[in-house]
Design an enzyme around this catalytic site. Structure first.
Site, mmCIF file in Angstrom:
data_model
loop_
_atom_site.group_PDB
_atom_site.id
_atom_site.type_symbol
_atom_site.label_atom_id
_atom_site.label_comp_id
_atom_site.label_asym_id
_atom_site.label_seq_id
_atom_site.Cartn_x
_atom_site.Cartn_y
_atom_site.Cartn_z
ATOM 1 N N LEU A 113 0.862 -1.203 0.052
ATOM 2 C CA LEU A 113 0.036 -0.095 0.022
ATOM 3 C C LEU A 113 0.916 1.166 0.131
ATOM 4 O O LEU A 113 1.912 1.264 0.714
ATOM 5 C CB LEU A 113 -0.930 0.033 1.315
ATOM 6 N N ASP A 114 0.716 2.232 -0.801
ATOM 7 C CA ASP A 114 1.622 3.379 -0.997
ATOM 8 C C ASP A 114 1.265 4.258 0.250
ATOM 9 O O ASP A 114 0.403 3.952 1.194
ATOM 10 C CB ASP A 114 1.141 4.170 -2.184
ATOM 11 N N LYS A 115 2.215 5.049 0.466
ATOM 12 C CA LYS A 115 2.228 5.813 1.800
ATOM 13 C C LYS A 115 1.207 6.578 2.242
ATOM 14 O O LYS A 115 0.744 6.643 3.217
ATOM 15 C CB LYS A 115 3.397 7.008 1.782
#
Length: 257
Positions: A113-115
């Site tokens: 999952l991206d930041k």
């Protein structure tokens, strides 16, 4: 016919679980710090059957043994935490006990999952399981709650369901996406593939901008309301079956044999 459990020397077992070097483990054993079924172990070279119930039978310094290899975690990833060592900022591994970062085999995230995305993230030290879950041919569905910058037009669900939407820079349309409108500026979407930043890019292709993104389901496994941001729990066999049903897992194993 059941297979016999593999065995490991006690010092190697505990070193692989991150409790220290083999020399440090040998000192711990001499000090009476390791018990099995309530009995102090005296020989760090003793071979131990590595069974799933070992975490309930062995104690280290008075605490239950960490789970042996085959560990699968469900983590509620907070915003601002990264899954990649290549990105700046706090890492997802920082949410785990320090010794878990020294495990061998190492724990890895199952996808990313991206930041700026929160929600359900799996981690495991089982490489075969990791690849079965992320394998494109398995199409394990993932559900996201999306918050948008501008009101929806009303035709987005139909476009996404058609399986014809092209993302910028790609030459293959997206697989059909299930979308349900929650409010004028929010929706849930279920993806059956995992392209780079897919949710953000597909809404950009529809003329909108994602301002909030949260994953709350993988396969049939939901992120529990009681598991707050930054918290984690070990998945049971029952939970794991919700992610990758046994029939699909068995078929994938047979195909790769």
């Amino acid at each position: 016919m059941s297979r016999q459990a593999p065995t490991l020397r006690l010092d190697r077992l505990l070193a692989n679980l991150g409790y220290g070097s083999r020399r440090e483990i040998q000192g711990l054993v001499r000090a009476g710090g390791v018990t099995l079924d309530g009995v102090e172990l005296e020989d760090a070279g003793q071979r131990i059957p590595v069974t799933r119930d070992l975490t309930h039978r062995m104690e280290v310094d008075g605490e239950p043994l960490d789970p042996p290899p085959g560990l699968v975690l469900m983590i509620h990833k907070p915003l601002g935490v990264t899954c990649s060592h290549k990105e700046a900022g706090p890492l997802i591994y920082g949410l785990l006990p320090e010794r878990w970062r020294r495990r061998d085999p190492a724990l890895s995230t199952v996808g990313r999952l991206d930041k700026e995305t929160s929600g359900l993230l799996l981690m495991t030290d089982d490489g075969g399981l990791l690849h079965r879950i992320i394998a494109p041919r398995n199409h394990v569905p993932k559900r996201y709650r999306v918050t948008l910058d501008r009101p929806l037009r009303g035709d987005e669900a139909q476009i996404l369901a058609a399986g014809t939407l092209m993302l910028d820079g790609e030459d293959k349309p997206l697989l059909p996406v299930d979308m349900e409108i929650v409010s004028p500026t929010s929706a849930t979407v279920i993806l059956h593939e995992g392209r780079y930043h897919q949710v953000r890019r597909m809404f950009a292709a529809l003329g909108n901008h994602v301002t909030g993104l949260h994953r709350d389901r993988i396969g049939g496994l939901d992120l529990p309301d009681a598991l707050g941001p930054g918290a984690y729990q070990i998945l049971s066999e029952v939970d794991l079956a919700l992610v990758l049903p046994p029939a699909k897992a068995a078929a994938e194993t047979t195909a790769s044999a």
